[in-house]
Design a protein around this motif. Structure first.
Motif, PDB file in Angstrom:
ATOM      1  N   ARG A  55       9.994   9.397  -4.289  1.00 26.22           N
ATOM      2  CA  ARG A  55      10.714   8.873  -5.446  1.00 26.22           C
ATOM      3  C   ARG A  55      11.603   9.934  -6.078  1.00 26.22           C
ATOM      4  O   ARG A  55      12.776   9.681  -6.405  1.00 26.22           O
ATOM      5  CB  ARG A  55       9.712   8.353  -6.474  1.00 26.22           C
ATOM      6  CG  ARG A  55      10.345   7.662  -7.678  1.00 26.22           C
ATOM      7  CD  ARG A  55       9.303   7.389  -8.756  1.00 26.22           C
ATOM      8  NE  ARG A  55       8.148   6.685  -8.235  1.00 26.22           N
ATOM      9  CZ  ARG A  55       6.902   7.165  -8.283  1.00 26.22           C
ATOM     10  NH1 ARG A  55       6.672   8.349  -8.811  1.00 26.22           N
ATOM     11  NH2 ARG A  55       5.893   6.460  -7.806  1.00 26.22           N
TER      12      ARG A  55
ATOM     13  N   GLU B  19       9.825   0.431  -4.551  1.00 26.04           N
ATOM     14  CA  GLU B  19       9.155   1.384  -3.676  1.00 26.04           C
ATOM     15  C   GLU B  19       7.953   0.717  -3.020  1.00 26.04           C
ATOM     16  O   GLU B  19       7.361  -0.216  -3.560  1.00 26.04           O
ATOM     17  CB  GLU B  19       8.721   2.612  -4.463  1.00 26.04           C
ATOM     18  CG  GLU B  19       7.747   2.332  -5.589  1.00 26.04           C
ATOM     19  CD  GLU B  19       7.511   3.552  -6.447  1.00 26.04           C
ATOM     20  OE1 GLU B  19       6.344   3.760  -6.826  1.00 26.04           O
ATOM     21  OE2 GLU B  19       8.469   4.287  -6.749  1.00 26.04           O
TER      22      GLU B  19
ATOM     23  N   MET C  80       4.277   9.376  -2.602  1.00 26.68           N
ATOM     24  CA  MET C  80       5.252   8.478  -3.211  1.00 26.68           C
ATOM     25  C   MET C  80       6.018   9.183  -4.319  1.00 26.68           C
ATOM     26  O   MET C  80       7.225   8.978  -4.486  1.00 26.68           O
ATOM     27  CB  MET C  80       4.562   7.225  -3.750  1.00 26.68           C
ATOM     28  CG  MET C  80       5.537   6.192  -4.317  1.00 26.68           C
ATOM     29  SD  MET C  80       6.789   5.662  -3.120  1.00 26.68           S
ATOM     30  CE  MET C  80       5.802   4.573  -2.093  1.00 26.68           C
TER      31      MET C  80
ATOM     32  N   THR D 221      11.329   4.197  -0.658  1.00 28.24           N
ATOM     33  CA  THR D 221      11.909   3.743  -1.921  1.00 28.24           C
ATOM     34  C   THR D 221      13.397   3.506  -1.740  1.00 28.24           C
ATOM     35  O   THR D 221      14.050   4.211  -0.957  1.00 28.24           O
ATOM     36  CB  THR D 221      11.663   4.774  -3.047  1.00 28.24           C
ATOM     37  OG1 THR D 221      11.983   4.196  -4.306  1.00 28.24           O
ATOM     38  CG2 THR D 221      12.494   6.025  -2.858  1.00 28.24           C
TER      39      THR D 221
ATOM     40  N   ALA E 223      10.361  -2.290   1.174  1.00 27.45           N
ATOM     41  CA  ALA E 223      11.224  -1.813   0.087  1.00 27.45           C
ATOM     42  C   ALA E 223      12.533  -2.579   0.056  1.00 27.45           C
ATOM     43  O   ALA E 223      13.058  -2.908  -1.018  1.00 27.45           O
ATOM     44  CB  ALA E 223      11.476  -0.313   0.234  1.00 27.45           C
TER      45      ALA E 223
ATOM     46  N   ASP F  43      12.516   7.023   3.516  1.00 25.61           N
ATOM     47  CA  ASP F  43      11.159   6.768   4.005  1.00 25.61           C
ATOM     48  C   ASP F  43      10.529   8.037   4.560  1.00 25.61           C
ATOM     49  O   ASP F  43      11.213   8.889   5.139  1.00 25.61           O
ATOM     50  CB  ASP F  43      11.201   5.703   5.109  1.00 25.61           C
ATOM     51  CG  ASP F  43       9.884   5.560   5.830  1.00 25.61           C
ATOM     52  OD1 ASP F  43       8.973   4.908   5.276  1.00 25.61           O
ATOM     53  OD2 ASP F  43       9.741   6.119   6.937  1.00 25.61           O
TER      54      ASP F  43
END
Length: 403
Positions: A178, A125, A174, A146, A119, A161
């Motif tokens: 995010r 990401e 994810m 991300t 990243a 993370d």
């Protein structure tokens, strides 16, 4: 590259990260991540870091979910140092076995391919699953990360993370990471002090940010000075005009601009029409005439690369060099700007003798056939490096193609 890298179905972004890792001298059998901040320094770094203001929020909205699924949440700074690592005592003990602890650095140039490092390297990401990790010691883990940016300046603050087992390898992971990062950025924006009230409409502190590197059409971000941003994608001709005016802060006459813009004589009336349309997009107050000039301060990705080269920070320059300036433009002034910057970056790379930076150039679409750079890379790569076979192979390809 290690023979392990030849396994089928490796994603392109992961393969590129493996190449960067190998070029930087990381070994597949390497042990723990290096500790770059000891406890006393770590405490001070955390207290002074902007992400300290949103860590409690992240721990509340993401940390609890992560603990429940037997994973850890980590927050790293922009250099890859883990400032916070959270999880259950048992999970933290497991993470400690691979050196995933507070104060350790997970830049891929130090520890090979991993989600926080990827990243940071790409600015996007990243999801890295078991066997996609470069080092064998980490291949029982998977991770999703991300970047987090300052909402006012767009400066990279760090990386969020989540690291754990196979349960993480689902799309929801994810999405969750995010969403937490965007929530943190929104909270940072909410906490930011309000800008001072302007005395009139012409003292609002408007700024322009231009992105030209690797783009056929410029991306322009207009900051109105009140933390409100608008983003515009310009046509190719308008992109060329804005780039030429940005490169000449003192302005250009119509004749001067036409010479830099058109390959053949003429086009003065067409240029006036283009300038009028551009003024309609940017606003009357941002594009002045007699001479034609941009009235707001301009920052740009190519200007940052030039400044970093001047300062001797080649690593930052390469990270920011996303490709040639408006690569498909044939406007004489743009061609000169593009070639000048590319030549400066290339010469700095050749002088550097740094394999991983040369590798970033030869992996690119514009540098993959640069024979001289491949030769320099071969000279810089140790004979025992797994990168040597790749470099030799590419030189053999070019020898065959060039006859």
């Amino acid at each position: 590259m290690s023979p392990d890298a030849a396994r089928p179905h490796m994603r392109a972004e992961v393969a590129a990260s493996w190449e960067r890792s190998a070029a930087a001298g990381v070994e597949v059998g390497q042990g723990d991540a290096p500790i770059t901040l000891e406890t006393p320094d770590l405490r001070g770094r955390r207290e002074a870091h902007p992400l300290a203001r949103v860590f409690p929020l992240l721990d509340d909205v993401l940390g609890r979910e992560v603990r429940d699924c037997g994973a850890v949440m980590a927050l790293a700074d922009a250099e890859g140092t883990l400032l916070w690592v959270c999880g259950t005592p048992e999970t933290l003990r497991q993470a400690e076995r691979i050196g995933f602890v507070e104060g350790s650095n997970w830049d891929e140039r130090l520890v090979g391919t991993n989600a926080p490092g990827l990243a940071l390297a790409t600015g996007r990401e990243a999801l890295v699953t078991r066997e996609e990790h470069f080092r064998s010691a980490v291949r029982s883990w998977s991770c999703a990360a991300t970047p987090i940016h300052d909402p006012l300046t767009s400066r990279l603050l760090g990386v969020l993370d989540v690291t754990g087992g196979d349960a993480l390898v689902v799309p929801q992971t994810m999405a969750m990471v995010r969403a937490a990062a965007r929530l943190a950025e929104a909270e940072l924006a909410r906490q930011a002090p309000p800008p001072p009230a302007p005395s009139d409409a012409r003292t609002t502190g408007v700024r322009l940010l231009l992105e030209l590197l690797g783009h056929d059409e410029a991306l322009v971000t207009v900051d109105d000075g009140r933390a409100r941003l608008s983003r515009i994608r310009l046509s190719r001709r308008h992109s060329e005009i804005v780039a030429l005016l940005a490169a000449t802060p003192g302005g250009l006459t119509g004749d001067e601009l036409a010479v830099l813009l058109y390959e053949e004589d003429g086009g003065t009336s067409t240029l006036r029409a283009e300038l009028n349309r551009l003024r309609g997009l940017l606003g009357d107050e941002l594009l002045a005439s007699r001479p034609y000039r941009l009235t707001a301060p301009v920052t740009g990705d190519w200007l940052a690369v030039e400044a970093q080269l001047a300062a001797g920070d080649l690593r930052a320059a390469m990270q920011g060099y996303g490709g040639p300036v408006l690569p498909r433009s044939t406007a004489p002034g743009i061609v000169a700007l593009r070639e000048r910057l590319a030549a400066s970056v290339r010469q700095a790379l050749l002088r550097s003798g740094t394999p991983e930076l040369m590798s970033a150039w030869t992996r690119s679409g514009w540098g993959r056939d640069d024979y001289e750079m491949w030769l320099a890379q071969r000279s810089a790569v140790p004979a025992t490096s797994p990168m040597r076979a790749l470099v030799e192979g590419q030189l053999a390809r070019l020898d065959a193609e060039l006859g």
